[in-house]
Scaffold this motif. Structure first.
Motif, PDB file in Angstrom:
ATOM      1  N   GLY A 186       0.834  -1.206   0.000  1.00 33.91           N
ATOM      2  CA  GLY A 186       0.000   0.000   0.000  1.00 33.91           C
ATOM      3  C   GLY A 186       0.858   1.242   0.000  1.00 33.91           C
ATOM      4  N   LEU A 187       0.506   2.187  -0.855  1.00 41.05           N
ATOM      5  CA  LEU A 187       1.324   3.397  -0.988  1.00 41.05           C
ATOM      6  C   LEU A 187       0.515   4.647  -0.681  1.00 41.05           C
ATOM      7  CD1 LEU A 187       4.031   4.194  -3.521  1.00 41.05           C
ATOM      8  CD2 LEU A 187       2.242   5.870  -3.224  1.00 41.05           C
ATOM      9  N   LYS A 188       1.066   5.463   0.222  1.00 42.90           N
ATOM     10  CA  LYS A 188       0.511   6.798   0.471  1.00 42.90           C
ATOM     11  C   LYS A 188       1.395   7.797  -0.278  1.00 42.90           C
ATOM     12  CE  LYS A 188       0.758  10.663   3.446  1.00 42.90           C
ATOM     13  NZ  LYS A 188       1.417  11.536   2.477  1.00 42.90           N
ATOM     14  N   VAL A 438       5.561   3.826   1.555  1.00 46.01           N
ATOM     15  CA  VAL A 438       4.957   2.588   1.054  1.00 46.01           C
ATOM     16  C   VAL A 438       5.149   1.503   2.106  1.00 46.01           C
ATOM     17  CG1 VAL A 438       7.074   1.868  -0.183  1.00 46.01           C
ATOM     18  CG2 VAL A 438       4.855   1.009  -0.941  1.00 46.01           C
ATOM     19  N   SER A 439       4.133   0.655   2.248  1.00 52.33           N
ATOM     20  CA  SER A 439       4.258  -0.510   3.126  1.00 52.33           C
ATOM     21  C   SER A 439       4.296  -1.759   2.262  1.00 52.33           C
ATOM     22  CB  SER A 439       3.073  -0.590   4.096  1.00 52.33           C
ATOM     23  OG  SER A 439       3.195  -1.746   4.916  1.00 52.33           O
ATOM     24  N   VAL A 440       5.299  -2.601   2.503  1.00 50.26           N
ATOM     25  CA  VAL A 440       5.411  -3.854   1.742  1.00 50.26           C
ATOM     26  C   VAL A 440       5.500  -5.029   2.712  1.00 50.26           C
ATOM     27  CG1 VAL A 440       6.483  -2.818  -0.290  1.00 50.26           C
ATOM     28  CG2 VAL A 440       7.924  -3.600   1.564  1.00 50.26           C
ATOM     29  N   MET A 452       6.812  -3.671   6.183  1.00 48.08           N
ATOM     30  CA  MET A 452       7.968  -2.766   6.272  1.00 48.08           C
ATOM     31  C   MET A 452       7.580  -1.462   5.588  1.00 48.08           C
ATOM     32  SD  MET A 452      11.741  -3.163   4.519  1.00 48.08           S
ATOM     33  CE  MET A 452      11.152  -3.326   2.839  1.00 48.08           C
ATOM     34  N   GLN A 453       7.940  -0.354   6.222  1.00 46.35           N
ATOM     35  CA  GLN A 453       7.609   0.944   5.664  1.00 46.35           C
ATOM     36  C   GLN A 453       8.862   1.632   5.123  1.00 46.35           C
ATOM     37  OE1 GLN A 453       4.951   4.811   6.981  1.00 46.35           O
ATOM     38  NE2 GLN A 453       6.169   3.860   8.558  1.00 46.35           N
ATOM     39  N   LEU A 454       8.755   2.152   3.915  1.00 48.18           N
ATOM     40  CA  LEU A 454       9.809   2.973   3.327  1.00 48.18           C
ATOM     41  C   LEU A 454       9.248   4.381   3.165  1.00 48.18           C
ATOM     42  CD1 LEU A 454      10.873   0.514   0.464  1.00 48.18           C
ATOM     43  CD2 LEU A 454      12.066   0.878   2.637  1.00 48.18           C
TER      44      LEU A 454
END
Lengths: 498, 95
Positions: A186-188, A438-440, A452-454
């Motif tokens: 999911g991407l903000k 983004v969370s992957v 994991m958040q980048l």
């Protein structure tokens, strides 16, 4: 049901038709989707199949785009003309918007087929999807646990392979946290990258829409179609949209020497130990590919949830003042006078969490308290934003957990709002600062996915997706999916109001 | 009737909300807990810091002063719970 990229390939190669895939999505929504309660409304079958057949014809003529005929679901916060927009609230139950959200229009014009509107926390206020008027959503990995929120229905639908992708909105983590808890990507985006026109407003300086999909590739395809300036939203940024899907291939080279900061405050003793191990393992994987890791300090991080609580509540109390029982939405029965019409319509129309936030927001904006709470929070917001930007000058991106724990049990936090707000401790900072993140999927603990958040500097969505894609080339967490439930009796999809 | 927290009563009145006794007790407890949590903001070093209302501090763009939408009256009235003679209907304010 495949992801976006695989679905597009099937359609391109003629191995499946949009009509078949759309019908499959509807059938799965009526069976498994019903059990998860992840949809609030579904598209009318014949009408949506007609759209799918038209997509098939466009592809046959060679007039398609990569997304032509690919099904998707929209969070029920996006205004649509074909389906009602409830925002999971009694206040807007059955509401038919006169406008179509820019995001909905752009994805429709890119050829995607909307099969339904997903469940969510009422007015996007929540971290567990327990605040919906249409009932809670179950996590596909464990139905006794929450899917996260507020875009919990979208994350659950994608995780359960009910639909290739879905849209969400993120005011304090509402795309990333459910993506993490359901094991999807999911991407903000950066504030201003995607139009907010036609999205029911919660906190206007924090709200941003983005994609939820299986992979960074899927997120890139959707974001490319969603993003860009919009004359109907003056806060959109005028700069052109990067070709995110095309940029993904450069991820391997991009990792060479890439400076990745690990915020110490994201990896301290408050983080679940196993989640922390998985995040450290993921960071080392990127290091082995050439990235340079270094610990960084975000000294104001401890103030992020407090500042967010004040600012989001203040903005929501202002935005939700429009629901007065006069122009649209719920109206109470037989009010004696205008004052009672307002009072009872709002009291009966809003759920508990919305009322909690509206009252908190009204309090922090009221005479005598505004300076102590609201202005103070806005000053802290500047500290947090400036510290993020300075840290992101010394590093290329930041890496940490999306959520302090994996999915928690339904009912575990609902009676303790402060504890619930702390679920977003690692995500709200990006909203305060307007940064993309983004969370992957990055592993499992106790059979539950971990995210994991980048986090990157403004308008670095291309870089975030490149790194996320490279990580997904090196791992297979994003390919894991929850067990398929035994076939059940098809039901009528859509939650049931109390 | 239980004693009401004046701050909660004031905020509820401003927000046009009328919680019942049970809901008011929950809201009072929750509001206190939330305000306790946000109290930590008071210790932040912000003496010289300006409030940040918007993350990107973009200038507000101007657009041409032109009518871009026609008459939408019927469209919007159709969404209202109660209308009559082309107007929104509400309970009588003046007798």
């Amino acid at each position: 049901m495949q992801g976006v990229l695989e679905t597009a390939r099937l359609l391109e190669q003629g191995d499946a038709s949009s009509e078949e895939l759309t019908l499959d999505c509807l059938r799965r929504a009526r069976s498994h989707g019903r059990r998860l309660n992840c949809y609030i409304s579904l598209a009318e079958e014949e009408a949506v199949l007609e759209q799918a057949r038209a997509s098939d014809q466009r592809r046959a003529r060679g007039a398609g785009t990569p997304l032509t005929g690919v099904p998707l679901a929209h969070k029920d916060i996006f205004c649509t003309r074909d389906l009602p927009t409830s925002c999971a609230s009694r206040m807007l139950e059955g509401y038919r918007s006169p406008i179509e959200a820019t995001v909905v229009r752009r994805l429709r014009e890119a050829g995607m087929i909307c099969v339904g509107k997903t469940n969510m926390d009422e007015f996007a206020m929540g971290s567990s999807n327990e605040n919906s008027y249409f009932g809670p959503v179950a996590n596909p990995w464990d139905p006794e646990r929450v899917p996260g929120g507020s875009s919990g229905g979208s994350a659950a639908a994608v995780a359960a392979r009910l639909v290739p992708a879905a849209t969400g909105t993120d005011t304090g983590g509402s795309i990333r946290q459910p993506a993490a808890l359901c094991g999807v990507t999911g991407l903000k985006p950066t504030y201003g990258r995607v139009s907010r026109h036609g999205i029911v407003a919660f906190a206007s300086s924090l709200d941003q829409a983005g994609p939820l999909g299986r992979s960074a590739e899927d997120a890139a395809l959707l974001l490319h179609a969603m993003a860009g300036p919009d004359p109907l939203d003056s806060t959109t940024d005028p700069r052109p949209v990067q070709d995110y899907p095309a940029a993904l291939a450069a991820g391997k080279e991009r990792l060479q020497g890439l400076r990745i900061g690990l915020p110490r405050q994201f990896l301290d003793e408050r983080l679940d130990a196993r989640v922390g191990e998985l995040i450290q393992e993921s960071a080392r994987l990127l290091e082995q590919q050439g990235a340079v890791l270094r610990e960084v300090e975000l000294t104001h991080q401890d103030l992020a949830v407090a500042a967010y609580c004040v600012i989001a509540a203040a903005e929501c109390s202002s935005n939700l003042a429009r629901f007065d029982g006069v122009r649209y939405g719920y109206r109470c029965e037989e009010p004696r006078d205008l004052s009672e019409l307002y009072l009872r319509s709002r009291t009966e129309g809003f759920g508990a969490e919305v009322k909690r936030r509206v009252i908190t927001g009204t309090h922090v904006l009221s005479a005598g308290y505004q300076e102590a709470y609201y202005l103070q929070a806005l000053k802290v917001r500047r500290l947090i934003r400036d510290e993020f930007l300075q840290t992101l000058e010394e590093t290329d991106l930041l890496l940490g957990p999306t959520s302090p724990t994996a999915a928690f049990r339904r009912g575990e936090k609902i009676a303790d709002p402060v504890n619930m707000y702390l679920s977003d401790v690692y995500t709200v900072g990006c909203n305060l600062a307007g940064l993309p993140a983004v969370s992957v999927p990055a592993g499992f603990t106790g059979g539950l996915p971990v995210g994991m958040q980048l986090i990157g500097p403004p308008f670095s969505e291309g870089l975030l997706l490149q790194v996320a894609h490279r990580y997904q080339e090196l791992s297979d967490w994003h390919l894991q999916h929850p067990p398929e439930p035994p076939p059940g009796e098809p039901g009528q999809a859509g939650g049931t109001p109390p | 009737m239980p004693q009401q927290d004046p701050a909660l009563r004031h905020a509820a009145a401003l927000a046009r909300l009328q919680p019942d006794d049970a809901e008011r007790a929950r809201l009072e407890r929750d509001l206190k807990a939330i305000l306790r949590m946000v109290e930590r903001l008071q210790a932040a070093p912000v003496a010289e810091v300006q409030p940040l209302y918007h993350p990107l501090e973009l200038p507000a763009p101007l657009r041409a002063d032109q009518v871009t939408e026609g008459d939408q009256r019927a469209l919007h009235l159709a969404l209202a719970p109660s209308t009559g003679a082309g107007y929104y209907l509400v309970p009588r304010v003046l007798d």
